[in-house]
Design a protein around this motif. Structure first.
Motif, PDB file in Angstrom:
ATOM      1  N   PHE A   1      -0.249  -0.643  10.628  1.00  0.00           N
ATOM      2  CA  PHE A   1      -0.538  -2.067  10.739  1.00  0.00           C
ATOM      3  C   PHE A   1       0.019  -2.656  12.030  1.00  0.00           C
ATOM      4  O   PHE A   1       0.267  -3.850  12.119  1.00  0.00           O
TER       5      PHE A   1
ATOM      6  N   ARG B   1     -10.022  -5.950   2.327  1.00  0.00           N
ATOM      7  CA  ARG B   1     -11.050  -4.954   2.660  1.00  0.00           C
ATOM      8  C   ARG B   1     -10.416  -3.573   2.805  1.00  0.00           C
ATOM      9  O   ARG B   1     -10.926  -2.579   2.295  1.00  0.00           O
ATOM     10  N   PHE B   2      -9.261  -3.485   3.485  1.00  0.00           N
ATOM     11  CA  PHE B   2      -8.538  -2.229   3.651  1.00  0.00           C
ATOM     12  C   PHE B   2      -8.076  -1.689   2.295  1.00  0.00           C
ATOM     13  O   PHE B   2      -8.233  -0.502   2.003  1.00  0.00           O
ATOM     14  N   TYR B   3      -7.513  -2.554   1.457  1.00  0.00           N
ATOM     15  CA  TYR B   3      -7.014  -2.132   0.146  1.00  0.00           C
ATOM     16  C   TYR B   3      -8.166  -1.611  -0.724  1.00  0.00           C
ATOM     17  O   TYR B   3      -8.033  -0.590  -1.397  1.00  0.00           O
TER      18      TYR B   3
ATOM     19  N   MET C   1      -4.886   0.897  11.473  1.00  0.00           N
ATOM     20  CA  MET C   1      -5.958   1.226  10.539  1.00  0.00           C
ATOM     21  C   MET C   1      -6.660  -0.037  10.064  1.00  0.00           C
ATOM     22  O   MET C   1      -7.491   0.017   9.162  1.00  0.00           O
ATOM     23  N   ILE C   2      -6.296  -1.166  10.655  1.00  0.00           N
ATOM     24  CA  ILE C   2      -6.839  -2.446  10.217  1.00  0.00           C
ATOM     25  C   ILE C   2      -7.121  -3.300  11.450  1.00  0.00           C
ATOM     26  O   ILE C   2      -6.438  -3.171  12.472  1.00  0.00           O
TER      27      ILE C   2
ATOM     28  N   PHE D   1      -7.115  -7.450   5.081  1.00  0.00           N
ATOM     29  CA  PHE D   1      -6.240  -6.579   4.298  1.00  0.00           C
ATOM     30  C   PHE D   1      -6.890  -6.209   2.966  1.00  0.00           C
ATOM     31  O   PHE D   1      -6.823  -5.063   2.533  1.00  0.00           O
TER      32      PHE D   1
ATOM     33  N   GLN E   1      -9.069   1.772   0.431  1.00  0.00           N
ATOM     34  CA  GLN E   1      -8.059   2.738   0.007  1.00  0.00           C
ATOM     35  C   GLN E   1      -8.263   3.117  -1.460  1.00  0.00           C
ATOM     36  O   GLN E   1      -8.204   4.291  -1.819  1.00  0.00           O
TER      37      GLN E   1
ATOM     38  N   THR F   1       0.789  -1.230   0.000  1.00  0.00           N
ATOM     39  CA  THR F   1       0.000   0.000   0.000  1.00  0.00           C
ATOM     40  C   THR F   1       0.821   1.280   0.000  1.00  0.00           C
ATOM     41  O   THR F   1       0.329   2.322  -0.410  1.00  0.00           O
TER      42      THR F   1
END
Length: 144
Positions: free
Chosen positions: A82, A112-114, A92-93, A110, A117, A75
């Motif tokens: 992290f 879901r986070f990506y 943030m995760i 991860f 973003q 990222t």
């Protein structure tokens, strides 16, 4: 149609050539990792990108997890994002777990986070993201 993705903090799109993408990401990686990681595009089309990061990191490919260093590498977000607050991070995760000297999360968290973003930065929606971490590389597929 131009579809966007992120690799080591670089905002890229499917209209770029493979050479442009690799050059831009590798320059960023060289600065971030002092040349200890490489980036390559395996396949690129309007609807899909397959890319991989080559690096040396101990991990078990049979576990569906991704470590903090790999999340940061993919990222371009600082590693503290992290890691939990008790070690100086600002997570943030969720969830974050600890293994030896690194924190990790499951691959779905991860992804879901990506996806968030991508949506937050460019309004990009994706159909599928696949991720696999090996001891010598990270493979990532994004289908738009």
């Amino acid at each position: 149609m131009k579809n966007y993705f992120i690799a080591n903090g670089e905002i890229l799109n499917t209209d770029m050539s493979i050479e442009e993408i690799e050059s831009q990401v590798q320059e960023s990686l060289d600065e971030y990792t002092s040349g200890m990681a490489q980036f390559m595009v395996k396949e690129l089309s309007d609807k899909e990108i397959r890319m991989f990061f080559i690096r040396d990191f101990r991990c078990d490919p049979n576990k569906l997890i991704v470590y903090d260093a790999d999340m940061s590498l993919i990222t371009g977000v600082g590693i503290g994002a992290f890691q939990p607050q008790q070690v100086g991070g600002y997570p943030m995760i969720y969830p974050l777990n600890f293994a030896g000297k690194n924190f990790y999360t499951d691959i779905t968290a991860f992804i879901r986070f990506y996806k968030f973003q991508l949506f937050e930065e460019m309004g990009q929606l994706v159909e599928h993201i696949g991720l696999r971490c090996y001891s010598d590389r990270i493979l990532m597929q994004i289908v738009f």
